[in-house]
Structure formats: structure tokens, C-alpha cells
Write a protein that holds these residues in place. Structure first.
Motif, PDB file in Angstrom:
ATOM      1  N   ASP A   1       0.833  -1.201   0.000  1.00  0.00           N
ATOM      2  CA  ASP A   1       0.000   0.000   0.000  1.00  0.00           C
ATOM      3  C   ASP A   1       0.869   1.253   0.000  1.00  0.00           C
ATOM      4  OD1 ASP A   1      -2.217  -1.613   0.118  1.00  0.00           O
ATOM      5  OD2 ASP A   1      -2.488  -1.399   2.285  1.00  0.00           O
ATOM      6  N   ALA A   2       0.287   2.363  -0.443  1.00  0.00           N
ATOM      7  CA  ALA A   2       0.977   3.647  -0.350  1.00  0.00           C
ATOM      8  C   ALA A   2       1.303   3.927   1.113  1.00  0.00           C
ATOM      9  CB  ALA A   2       0.107   4.754  -0.923  1.00  0.00           C
ATOM     10  N   GLN A   3       2.525   4.380   1.376  1.00  0.00           N
ATOM     11  CA  GLN A   3       2.928   4.612   2.763  1.00  0.00           C
ATOM     12  C   GLN A   3       2.083   5.699   3.413  1.00  0.00           C
ATOM     13  OE1 GLN A   3       7.068   5.625   3.274  1.00  0.00           O
ATOM     14  NE2 GLN A   3       7.003   5.373   5.490  1.00  0.00           N
ATOM     15  N   PHE A   4       1.834   6.778   2.675  1.00  0.00           N
ATOM     16  CA  PHE A   4       1.050   7.892   3.216  1.00  0.00           C
ATOM     17  C   PHE A   4      -0.071   8.250   2.238  1.00  0.00           C
ATOM     18  CE2 PHE A   4       5.485   8.643   4.719  1.00  0.00           C
ATOM     19  CZ  PHE A   4       5.274   8.340   6.054  1.00  0.00           C
ATOM     20  N   PRO A   5      -1.140   7.460   2.183  1.00  0.00           N
ATOM     21  CA  PRO A   5      -2.234   7.783   1.261  1.00  0.00           C
ATOM     22  C   PRO A   5      -2.825   9.147   1.590  1.00  0.00           C
ATOM     23  CG  PRO A   5      -2.908   6.107   2.859  1.00  0.00           C
ATOM     24  CD  PRO A   5      -1.431   6.277   3.014  1.00  0.00           C
ATOM     25  N   GLY A   6      -3.038   9.941   0.568  1.00  0.00           N
ATOM     26  CA  GLY A   6      -3.547  11.288   0.780  1.00  0.00           C
ATOM     27  C   GLY A   6      -2.467  12.347   0.797  1.00  0.00           C
ATOM     28  N   GLU A   7      -1.201  11.952   0.609  1.00  0.00           N
ATOM     29  CA  GLU A   7      -0.123  12.940   0.543  1.00  0.00           C
ATOM     30  C   GLU A   7      -0.363  13.880  -0.635  1.00  0.00           C
ATOM     31  OE1 GLU A   7       4.786  13.134   0.386  1.00  0.00           O
ATOM     32  OE2 GLU A   7       3.748  11.203   0.362  1.00  0.00           O
ATOM     33  N   LYS A   8      -0.116  15.170  -0.421  1.00  0.00           N
ATOM     34  CA  LYS A   8      -0.393  16.167  -1.457  1.00  0.00           C
ATOM     35  C   LYS A   8       0.764  17.160  -1.570  1.00  0.00           C
ATOM     36  CE  LYS A   8      -5.465  16.165  -1.134  1.00  0.00           C
ATOM     37  NZ  LYS A   8      -5.550  14.943  -0.340  1.00  0.00           N
ATOM     38  N   ALA A   9       0.977  17.640  -2.793  1.00  0.00           N
ATOM     39  CA  ALA A   9       1.940  18.716  -3.046  1.00  0.00           C
ATOM     40  C   ALA A   9       1.143  19.977  -3.345  1.00  0.00           C
ATOM     41  CB  ALA A   9       2.854  18.360  -4.209  1.00  0.00           C
ATOM     42  N   ILE A  10       0.903  20.791  -2.318  1.00  0.00           N
ATOM     43  CA  ILE A  10       0.028  21.956  -2.471  1.00  0.00           C
ATOM     44  C   ILE A  10       0.734  23.256  -2.100  1.00  0.00           C
ATOM     45  CG2 ILE A  10      -2.084  20.639  -2.083  1.00  0.00           C
ATOM     46  CD1 ILE A  10      -2.061  21.617   0.809  1.00  0.00           C
ATOM     47  N   ARG A  11       2.021  23.178  -1.799  1.00  0.00           N
ATOM     48  CA  ARG A  11       2.756  24.372  -1.393  1.00  0.00           C
ATOM     49  C   ARG A  11       3.317  25.094  -2.620  1.00  0.00           C
ATOM     50  NH1 ARG A  11       0.483  24.925   3.428  1.00  0.00           N
ATOM     51  NH2 ARG A  11       1.109  23.359   4.947  1.00  0.00           N
ATOM     52  N   ARG A  12       3.820  26.315  -2.388  1.00  0.00           N
ATOM     53  CA  ARG A  12       4.352  27.099  -3.498  1.00  0.00           C
ATOM     54  C   ARG A  12       5.644  26.473  -4.018  1.00  0.00           C
ATOM     55  NH1 ARG A  12       8.421  30.977  -3.026  1.00  0.00           N
ATOM     56  NH2 ARG A  12       9.405  31.141  -0.974  1.00  0.00           N
TER      57      ARG A  12
END
Length: 210
Positions: A70-81
Motif C-alpha cells: 500500500d501507499a505509505q502515506f495515502p492522501g499525501e499532497k503537493a500543495i505548497r508554493r
């Protein structure tokens, strides 16, 4: 074209670091036949499983997140500048919270370094990840005979909060400063300066000059 991101646990130094390595797949931006429609460019899915071994072949000491495959951190997002450096994009990711009662992720997040044109590995050192004061080949990651300009997944104790937008400060000599902050903590790294004399506050006339 998808560029694949992989967690690689580097235990060649102390502390052990989880680096984020990208592929270097070729990217198509337009079809051979102009009458053909489709989706072009690059993308990255942040669905990497936790590494099972370190670069030395030992068992990975990290047990955070979900277990492979499984994905280690499901829901990880790149939303920063984004921070741009001579064709490289530097940005951070945000990890999901520990549970429904917490606003803090399993880890503070990660720094990603990628090629702005292809979304893949940039192929050169951009950040002084080993913090020896020099941006050089020692900041690259070697694994399985390949070399990567890999990003960095922060350890739980590195920062006391989730990563926020990166900030930079012009430095002396051949490097600037990059600050990775979370909570009340900030970690400074040297980062290559822009290869461009026209920086800072510019007029549209300056930007349009060749």
C-alpha cells in the motif's frame, strides 16, 4: 507521461534518511499528427510504498505509515508554493494526519526536487542535503548503480509541525539559503542560486529585455 517517485532509505550516514527518487522518462508535449487529440505532459502520483530495505540491504527501520504494497502515506499532497532554480522545481508535500483526532501528520512532509520540463530527475545536485556546506555530487543519491538528485522525506523529530511553504534568502558566495519550516522549527539548507542576473522586484521592461 508519468514520472514514478520511489522511497529509498539511505543508511550510508547518520541519521538514516528517506530520499525521494524520480524516474527520467521522456515526455511528449504534442502529437506527431496535429489532428490527433489527447492529454500530454507529465504527472506524478504520490502513492509510493514504504521501502522494505535500505541502500545497504538491511531491513528498513522505518515503520511509519501503511505497510507495503500500500501507499505509505495515502492522501499525501503537493500543495505548497514552488521554488524555481535554473530549470529545477523545489516544493514540499503535506502528509495526512495521524488520526481523526490529530492535525499533525505521521511525518512533517517531504521536499521534492524535479525537472520543470519533464517532471523527472533533474540530474544534478540542487540542495545541500548532507549539510556539509557545499552543493556537490555528495548530495546526490546512489542506488542500484543509478544516481539521483533525490528529494528528502523528513523524519518525525526533524520538525515539530507540518511543512509549510519554503522560503529562500540570498546568500554569500555560490549558494543561497532554503528554509524548511514546520511548527516552531526551521531547518536551513544551501540551495543553488538563480542563474539569472535579473532577480528581485523587476519592471515588465526588464523582464522583456533579451
Amino acid at each position: 507521461m508519468e514520472q514514478t517517485l520511489t522511497n529509498i532509505v539511505d543508511d550510508s550516514g547518520t541519521p538514516v534518511q528517506t530520499r525521494r527518487a524520480l524516474t527520467s522518462n521522456s515526455v511528449i508535449y504534442e502529437p506527431d499528427d496535429v489532428s490527433t487529440t489527447g492529454t500530454y505532459g507529465w504527472y506524478i502520483d504520490l502513492d509510493m510504498p514504504r521501502a522494505t530495505q535500505t541502500t545497504s540491504g538491511a531491513a528498513n527501520p522505518d515503520s511509519s505509515g501503511r505497510n507495503p504494497p500500500d501507499a505509505q502515506f495515502p492522501g499525501e499532497k503537493a500543495i505548497r508554493r514552488l521554488v524555481l532554480r535554473n530549470g529545477a522545481i523545489v516544493t514540499t508535500t503535506v502528509l495526512p494526519s495521524l488520526d481523526e483526532f490529530s492535525c499533525y501528520g505521521t511525518r512533517p512532509g517531504a521536499i521534492l526536487v524535479l525537472d520543470a520540463v519533464t517532471g523527472g530527475d533533474i540530474g544534478r545536485p540542487v540542495i545541500d542535503f548532507n549539510t556539509d556546506g557545499v552543493i556537490d555530487e555528495n548530495d546526490l543519491l546512489e542506488d542500484g548503480g543509478d544516481t539521483y538528485s533525490a528529494g528528502l522525506l523528513f523524519n518525525q523529530g526533524d520538525l515539530d509541525g507540518a511543512l509549510v511553504d519554503l522560503s529562500t534568502l540570498g546568500g554569500e558566495g555560490d549558494a543561497d539559503w532554503l528554509f524548511a519550516c514546520g511548527g516552531n522549527d526551521c531547518l536551513p539548507f544551501r540551495i543553488e542560486p538563480p542563474d539569472e542576473s535579473r532577480t528581485g522586484r523587476l519592471s515588465w521592461r526588464e523582464l522583456s529585455e533579451d
